[in-house]
Design an enzyme around this catalytic site. Sequence first.
Site, PDB file in Angstrom:
ATOM      1  N   GLY A  12      -4.613   1.914  -5.320  1.00 55.81           N
ATOM      2  CA  GLY A  12      -3.392   2.721  -5.304  1.00 55.81           C
ATOM      3  C   GLY A  12      -3.586   4.212  -5.110  1.00 55.81           C
ATOM      4  O   GLY A  12      -2.741   5.004  -5.533  1.00 55.81           O
ATOM      5  N   ARG A  65       5.011 -17.744   2.031  1.00 54.48           N
ATOM      6  CA  ARG A  65       5.184 -16.315   2.336  1.00 54.48           C
ATOM      7  C   ARG A  65       6.633 -15.850   2.175  1.00 54.48           C
ATOM      8  O   ARG A  65       6.910 -14.852   1.525  1.00 54.48           O
ATOM      9  CB  ARG A  65       4.696 -16.023   3.760  1.00 54.48           C
ATOM     10  N   LEU A  93       3.686  -9.475   5.900  1.00 56.77           N
ATOM     11  CA  LEU A  93       5.097  -9.656   5.565  1.00 56.77           C
ATOM     12  C   LEU A  93       5.741 -10.608   6.571  1.00 56.77           C
ATOM     13  O   LEU A  93       5.412 -10.586   7.761  1.00 56.77           O
ATOM     14  CB  LEU A  93       5.810  -8.308   5.605  1.00 56.77           C
ATOM     15  N   ASN A 107       3.883   1.810   6.876  1.00 55.02           N
ATOM     16  CA  ASN A 107       2.541   1.347   6.508  1.00 55.02           C
ATOM     17  C   ASN A 107       1.541   2.439   6.848  1.00 55.02           C
ATOM     18  O   ASN A 107       1.764   3.229   7.769  1.00 55.02           O
ATOM     19  CB  ASN A 107       2.184   0.078   7.287  1.00 55.02           C
ATOM     20  N   HIS A 109      -2.523   2.890   7.912  1.00 52.73           N
ATOM     21  CA  HIS A 109      -3.666   2.115   8.394  1.00 52.73           C
ATOM     22  C   HIS A 109      -4.832   3.071   8.645  1.00 52.73           C
ATOM     23  O   HIS A 109      -4.639   4.127   9.252  1.00 52.73           O
ATOM     24  CB  HIS A 109      -3.287   1.372   9.684  1.00 52.73           C
ATOM     25  N   GLU A 174      -5.508  10.217   4.934  1.00 46.90           N
ATOM     26  CA  GLU A 174      -4.406   9.280   4.672  1.00 46.90           C
ATOM     27  C   GLU A 174      -3.419   9.890   3.688  1.00 46.90           C
ATOM     28  O   GLU A 174      -2.195   9.812   3.860  1.00 46.90           O
ATOM     29  CB  GLU A 174      -4.946   7.968   4.080  1.00 46.90           C
TER      30      GLU A 174
HETATM   31  C1  GRF Z   1      -6.154   2.427   2.580  1.00 45.34           C
HETATM   32  O1  GRF Z   1      -7.336   2.651   3.290  1.00 45.34           O
HETATM   33  C2  GRF Z   1      -5.022   2.089   3.507  1.00 45.34           C
HETATM   34  O2  GRF Z   1      -5.099   2.761   4.737  1.00 45.34           O
HETATM   35  C3  GRF Z   1      -5.196   0.620   3.721  1.00 45.34           C
HETATM   36  O3  GRF Z   1      -5.591   0.133   2.457  1.00 45.34           O
HETATM   37  C4  GRF Z   1      -6.245   1.164   1.723  1.00 45.34           C
HETATM   38  C5  GRF Z   1      -5.517   1.319   0.426  1.00 45.34           C
HETATM   39  O4  GRF Z   1      -6.140   2.245  -0.425  1.00 45.34           O
HETATM   40  N1  GRF Z   1      -3.990   0.036   4.234  1.00 45.34           N
HETATM   41  P1  GRF Z   1      -5.412   2.703  -1.762  1.00 45.34           P
HETATM   42  O5  GRF Z   1      -5.127   1.444  -2.572  1.00 45.34           O
HETATM   43  O6  GRF Z   1      -4.162   3.429  -1.387  1.00 45.34           O
HETATM   44  O7  GRF Z   1      -6.400   3.583  -2.462  1.00 45.34           O
END
Ligand code: GRF
Length: 209
Positions: A12, A65, A93, A107, A109, A174
Amino acid sequence: MKNLGILLSGRGSNFVAIADSIAAGRIPDARIAVVISNRADAPGLEVARARGIQAVAIPSKGRPREEHDRAIAAALLDHQVDLVCLAGYMRLLSAWFVQQFPARILNIHPSLLPSFPGLEAQQQAFAYGVKVTGCTVHLVDEELDHGAIIVQKTVPVLDSDDEHTLGARILEQEHIAYTEAIKMVLEGNFEIAGRRVVRGQRSEVRLQK
Ligand code: GRF
């Protein structure tokens, strides 16, 4: 005030970055209404509870699902969520779920899409030998890691990198990218033309309250 719903499966750190950005005023007029995990043991749930944020486990294991997705959607609606943010949510999903929240699911990535979709994108990029990688925040559509791109950040791959040092620098970006993307989507100050998200236009898909 817009309500965010966070879906996660693990540690998280992106959720924490979003919560910190809200607290610091970088994402104005928003709150995290609920954090939902498909894994009861996700560390992100505990972090949420420690911050006084509603956190719910809706285990997915062994559950069809769409049935699971219906339970998630019901929890999001209970909390009057305006925007759904996937933050390390490690479950595909259903089309049904995506259709419930048109242009309202984001999302993140850890690669520059469309390169390296799917699992372990950082390792994929490292092994491929690209010199630049990064991260992407995009709208979620019915295909994996595919929807219209909101924000991308680049990260150079250094000769001295291994997968872990590279992954750590991507993760820093991110956290910045997700805040920018959420702010932009909540403001609705963009237009979607085909796959192109163009800033500075009033959005046709802006969030309705
Ligand atoms: C991140 O690298 C995100 O890009 C990917 O999953 C990872 C989640 O990391 N989808 P966190 O749980 O937010 O630390």
